[in-house]
Design a protein around this motif. Structure first.
Motif, PDB file in Angstrom:
ATOM      1  N   GLY A 137      18.598  35.985  18.849  1.00 55.92           N
ATOM      2  CA  GLY A 137      19.152  34.870  18.091  1.00 55.92           C
ATOM      3  C   GLY A 137      18.503  34.629  16.749  1.00 55.92           C
ATOM      4  N   GLU A 138      17.779  35.627  16.209  1.00 51.04           N
ATOM      5  CA  GLU A 138      17.157  35.482  14.894  1.00 51.04           C
ATOM      6  C   GLU A 138      18.196  35.801  13.807  1.00 51.04           C
ATOM      7  OE1 GLU A 138      13.348  37.430  14.435  1.00 51.04           O
ATOM      8  OE2 GLU A 138      13.112  37.523  16.609  1.00 51.04           O
ATOM      9  N   THR A 139      19.108  34.890  13.583  1.00 51.47           N
ATOM     10  CA  THR A 139      20.258  35.169  12.722  1.00 51.47           C
ATOM     11  C   THR A 139      19.908  35.296  11.249  1.00 51.47           C
ATOM     12  OG1 THR A 139      20.744  32.798  12.644  1.00 51.47           O
ATOM     13  CG2 THR A 139      21.915  34.113  14.304  1.00 51.47           C
ATOM     14  N   ASP A 140      18.695  34.911  10.854  1.00 49.47           N
ATOM     15  CA  ASP A 140      18.299  34.995   9.451  1.00 49.47           C
ATOM     16  C   ASP A 140      17.345  36.149   9.166  1.00 49.47           C
ATOM     17  OD1 ASP A 140      19.833  32.806   8.843  1.00 49.47           O
ATOM     18  OD2 ASP A 140      18.166  31.381   8.767  1.00 49.47           O
ATOM     19  N   CYS A 141      17.137  37.049  10.146  1.00 52.14           N
ATOM     20  CA  CYS A 141      16.107  38.083   9.979  1.00 52.14           C
ATOM     21  C   CYS A 141      16.590  39.293   9.193  1.00 52.14           C
ATOM     22  CB  CYS A 141      15.572  38.525  11.341  1.00 52.14           C
ATOM     23  SG  CYS A 141      16.696  39.589  12.281  1.00 52.14           S
ATOM     24  N   GLY A 142      17.891  39.410   8.981  1.00 50.64           N
ATOM     25  CA  GLY A 142      18.403  40.577   8.274  1.00 50.64           C
ATOM     26  C   GLY A 142      19.914  40.522   8.166  1.00 50.64           C
ATOM     27  N   ALA A 143      20.494  41.649   7.766  1.00 47.91           N
ATOM     28  CA  ALA A 143      21.934  41.739   7.531  1.00 47.91           C
ATOM     29  C   ALA A 143      22.657  42.165   8.803  1.00 47.91           C
ATOM     30  CB  ALA A 143      22.210  42.739   6.407  1.00 47.91           C
ATOM     31  N   TRP A 144      23.649  41.386   9.212  1.00 46.85           N
ATOM     32  CA  TRP A 144      24.459  41.750  10.380  1.00 46.85           C
ATOM     33  C   TRP A 144      25.936  41.523  10.078  1.00 46.85           C
ATOM     34  CZ3 TRP A 144      26.748  37.439  12.956  1.00 46.85           C
ATOM     35  CH2 TRP A 144      26.195  36.194  12.665  1.00 46.85           C
ATOM     36  N   SER A 145      26.750  42.412  10.605  1.00 46.40           N
ATOM     37  CA  SER A 145      28.165  42.471  10.252  1.00 46.40           C
ATOM     38  C   SER A 145      28.930  41.215  10.643  1.00 46.40           C
ATOM     39  CB  SER A 145      28.829  43.681  10.921  1.00 46.40           C
ATOM     40  OG  SER A 145      28.271  44.884  10.463  1.00 46.40           O
ATOM     41  N   CYS A 146      29.797  40.797   9.748  1.00 47.83           N
ATOM     42  CA  CYS A 146      30.672  39.655  10.009  1.00 47.83           C
ATOM     43  C   CYS A 146      31.835  39.723   9.034  1.00 47.83           C
ATOM     44  CB  CYS A 146      29.906  38.341   9.828  1.00 47.83           C
ATOM     45  SG  CYS A 146      30.886  36.847  10.118  1.00 47.83           S
TER      46      CYS A 146
END
Length: 324
Positions: A278-287
């Motif tokens: 749940g570390e949503t600010d740790c890097g780039a993830w697709s959306c």
């Protein structure tokens, strides 16, 4: 609803779940298939033939309906065991494979010989035509709106889908910007035989990701995605966060001297931290930009039932009235 997509894959509704890293596991794939769509297990998330075989078996204990396996072919020095993964798919009795990334021609013969239906993910008409030429049974056409890798041509689905429909003979599945019944009806009108939903299925109850990820998608607006790695010609659409803005700043600062190592710490190997921890600010993830149309976290059955109900009502009522 009966389309060439439902006939080809033996499913009830023309809705496919995207093969997403750390999302496409048996929990979600079985829920989508049980709801009448086509669920998808993501092979490279499992990594090895043994783990993929176990996940296929687990999915088969959760649904008796068809599901697919996504197999993405990546340029890599240490490439995955693609022949082993394909053997696991075939031995597991999977009837549909979604290929993506590099040209799957080297491996398509084994899949077709085993009676597996192959749908290839494409971001341009020229790539879709090549997929048809090498024997793919269908293509998933990804517009510029899509999460993940939209290619480098920047053609949105309002243009890309009818262009593909004019050129191709095999069925087209629309991907990118797909969220609801309106998306489905629009895709059908533009020449597709159904839709592939990625980001929309992440924000469901059965998606095996941290609640922070689902809530981040619900909170997002359509302007909250960014394109990273564009200077490296490996463009990825991701949800903005502080790490993503740092990546973009580095890309601007480094200019023509940018190399992958400059941004690798916040791009590579972060999916477990995002999706599981749940570390949503740790890097780039697709959306995808479709996040702007997502405002709840339903079950897969509720989402698919609602989508089909909306589509049927649009076709029979609103559009039908316009013909009078």
């Amino acid at each position: 609803m009966k389309t060439r997509m439902t006939d080809l894959f033996g499913i009830e509704h023309p809705i496919m779940q995207g093969g997403m890293h750390y999302v496409g596991l048996a929990d979600l794939a079985s829920a989508v298939s049980n709801a009448g769509g086509l669920g998808t297990i993501t092979a490279l998330t499992l990594g090895t033939p043994e783990r993929l075989a176990a996940e296929i078996t687990r999915c088969q204990t959760m649904t008796t309906r068809p599901f697919a396996v996504n197999l993405t072919f990546l340029p890599s020095v240490n490439a995955p065991d693609y022949p082993g993964l394909i053997s696991a798919i075939i031995d597991g009795g999977v009837r549909v494979v979604e290929t993506a990334g590099r040209n799957p021609q080297e491996h398509i013969g084994a899949l077709k010989e085993a009676g597996v239906k192959v749908i290839h993910k494409c971001t341009s008409v020229r790539h879709a035509l090549k997929a048809q030429d090498i024997g793919c049974d269908a293509v998933s056409v990804d517009g510029f709106e899509c999460g993940g890798h939209p290619g480098e041509d920047d053609i949105p689905n309002m243009i890309l889908l009818p262009r593909a429909a004019d050129e191709l003979e095999i069925p087209i599945v629309a991907s990118g910007g797909m969220a609801n019944g309106r998306s489905l009806v629009a895709a059908l009108a533009l020449g597709a035989e159904g839709i592939n939903m990625g980001t929309r299925f992440v924000a469901t109850q059965e998606a095996p990701v941290h609640q922070n990820v689902k809530q981040a998608i619900v909170n997002a607006e359509e302007r909250d995605t960014r394109l990273v790695m564009r200077p490296l010609r490996n463009t990825e659409r991701v949800l903005t966060n502080p790490a993503v803005e740092r990546i973009l700043d580095t890309e601007r600062t480094r200019g023509d001297e940018l190399v992958f190592g400059d941004i690798a710490a916040e791009v590579a190997g972060i999916y477990a931290r995002v999706m599981e921890d749940g570390e949503t600010d740790c890097g780039a993830w697709s959306c995808g930009m479709v996040a702007g149309l997502i405002d709840d976290i339903p079950s897969c059955d509720e989402l698919i039932s609602r989508t089909m109900r909306e589509a049927n009502e649009l076709i029979s009522q609103r559009l039908g009235r316009m013909l009078r």
